[in-house]
Design a protein around this motif. Structure first.
Motif, short mmCIF file in Angstrom:
data_model
loop_
_atom_site.label_atom_id
_atom_site.label_comp_id
_atom_site.label_asym_id
_atom_site.label_seq_id
_atom_site.Cartn_x
_atom_site.Cartn_y
_atom_site.Cartn_z
N ASP A 279 -8.40 5.19 6.41
CA ASP A 279 -7.60 4.36 5.50
C ASP A 279 -6.73 3.30 6.20
N ARG B 258 0.12 5.76 -1.52
CA ARG B 258 -0.90 6.65 -2.05
C ARG B 258 -1.11 6.52 -3.56
N ARG B 259 -0.05 6.20 -4.31
CA ARG B 259 -0.13 6.24 -5.78
C ARG B 259 -0.46 4.87 -6.36
N GLU B 260 -1.67 4.74 -6.87
CA GLU B 260 -2.16 3.44 -7.33
C GLU B 260 -1.38 2.92 -8.54
N ASN C 208 -5.60 10.01 6.31
CA ASN C 208 -7.05 9.83 6.40
C ASN C 208 -7.33 8.82 7.52
N ALA D 24 -4.50 1.35 -2.70
CA ALA D 24 -4.08 2.73 -2.51
C ALA D 24 -4.71 3.29 -1.24
N ASP E 121 -4.27 6.69 1.91
CA ASP E 121 -3.62 7.89 2.47
C ASP E 121 -3.66 7.76 3.98
N HIS F 121 5.62 3.39 6.18
CA HIS F 121 5.25 4.63 5.50
C HIS F 121 5.61 5.87 6.33
N THR G 190 0.82 -1.20 0.00
CA THR G 190 0.00 0.00 0.00
C THR G 190 0.86 1.25 0.00
#
Length: 287
Positions: free
Chosen positions: A97, A65-67, A94, A89, A91, A119, A63
């Motif tokens: 998420d 953010r950028r799919e 959030n 994907a 964030d 991350h 995982t």
């Protein structure tokens, strides 16, 4: 050199040798088919961690953010030997998420054997300018999402006798200039998961926690920040990632990469004034 100092140094050497020879050995076969979740896996250390698990034949969920980038990493994982490579994907700033990612991994893999939390949110490499909101946001991404995901995954990891692997930093153990927000988040990780390690051990839990203390790693993002500001040597992301993967598989409580980071943490306590002097003169400051 005084008699006491000689005895102390000899004791440390004996202790290090004892740890070296009594530590468990890495069994690559143990990762074949292992169910793994890796966060921050689109680039840098997280990407390399995913590739190492793939080479060992794991089943992986990644995982970031950028799919589109995640899709490319997942495809490469399959080409390297992963039994399965899925992506979602998300964030981590959030609040919903982190739970979404863990739920996805549990549903698709049927449980977890390893969760590697790696991350981080972007943060400037500069003198702190009083931006409290940025520190608050960074704590949400770099710290609160970690403990949220850890709690969400504990039940599954307990059943599988699994491992939580927390990617931290030397900056979480000793401070340096230009990284006050980032350092605060890594210090929080060390404190929380160090305490959780004790609690799980006291409860005879099946879950192990591995804290990974990394020095400067030659990722593109890190090199862009420190270029022409510091002469601190950088070390390869792929090798750092392999140390993280093997330490988690061997259920080590802590791993230092490179090994000199351990020496630096000791020097901070033994020679604080000298360490401060070296740190402050390792970085260039242009007011």
């Amino acid at each position: 050199m005084g008699h006491f100092t000689k005895i102390l140094l000899a004791s440390i050497c004996v202790g290090l040798v004892a740890v070296r020879w009594t530590a468990p050995t890495f069994d690559a076969e143990s990762l074949s088919g292992a169910r793994v979740l890796v966060t921050g896996a689109s680039t840098g250390i997280g990407e390399q961690i995913a590739y190492h698990y793939a080479r060992f034949g794991a089943r992986i969920v990644i995982t970031a953010r950028r799919e589109k980038v995640l899709q490319q990493v997942a495809e490469k994982c399959m080409s390297l030997g992963a039994q399965e490579a899925l992506y979602v994907a998300a964030d981590m700033g959030n609040e919903l998420d982190p739970d979404k990612v863990v739920d996805f991994a549990l549903e698709k893999l049927g449980g977890l054997d390893y969760m590697v939390l790696n991350h981080i949110g972007p943060s400037p490499f500069s003198m702190w300018n009083g931006d409290v909101e940025h520190v608050r946001w960074l704590m949400k991404v770099n710290f609160f999402s970690y403990i949220q995901m850890a709690w969400k995954s504990l039940e599954s990891l307990e059943r599988s006798k699994g491992s939580l692997v927390i990617v931290s930093s030397l900056l979480g153990k000793m401070t340096s200039p230009f990284v006050a927000p980032y350092t605060s988040t890594k210090s929080a990780l060390n404190g929380f998961f160090g305490s959780l390690h004790h609690e799980l051990s006291m409860k005879k839990s099946n879950v192990s926690i591995t804290l990974c203390t990394l020095g400067l790693i030659d990722t593109e993002a890190a090199m862009e920040k420190v270029r022409e500001i510091t002469s601190v040597p950088a070390y390869p992301a792929s090798e750092a990632a392999l140390n993280i993967v093997t330490a988690g598989a061997m259920r080590q409580a802590e791993v230092f990469y490179p090994w000199t980071t351990y020496v630096v943490t000791i020097s901070k306590d033994w020679f604080p004034s000298l360490t401060d002097y070296i740190i402050q003169n390792t970085y260039k400051y242009n007011p």
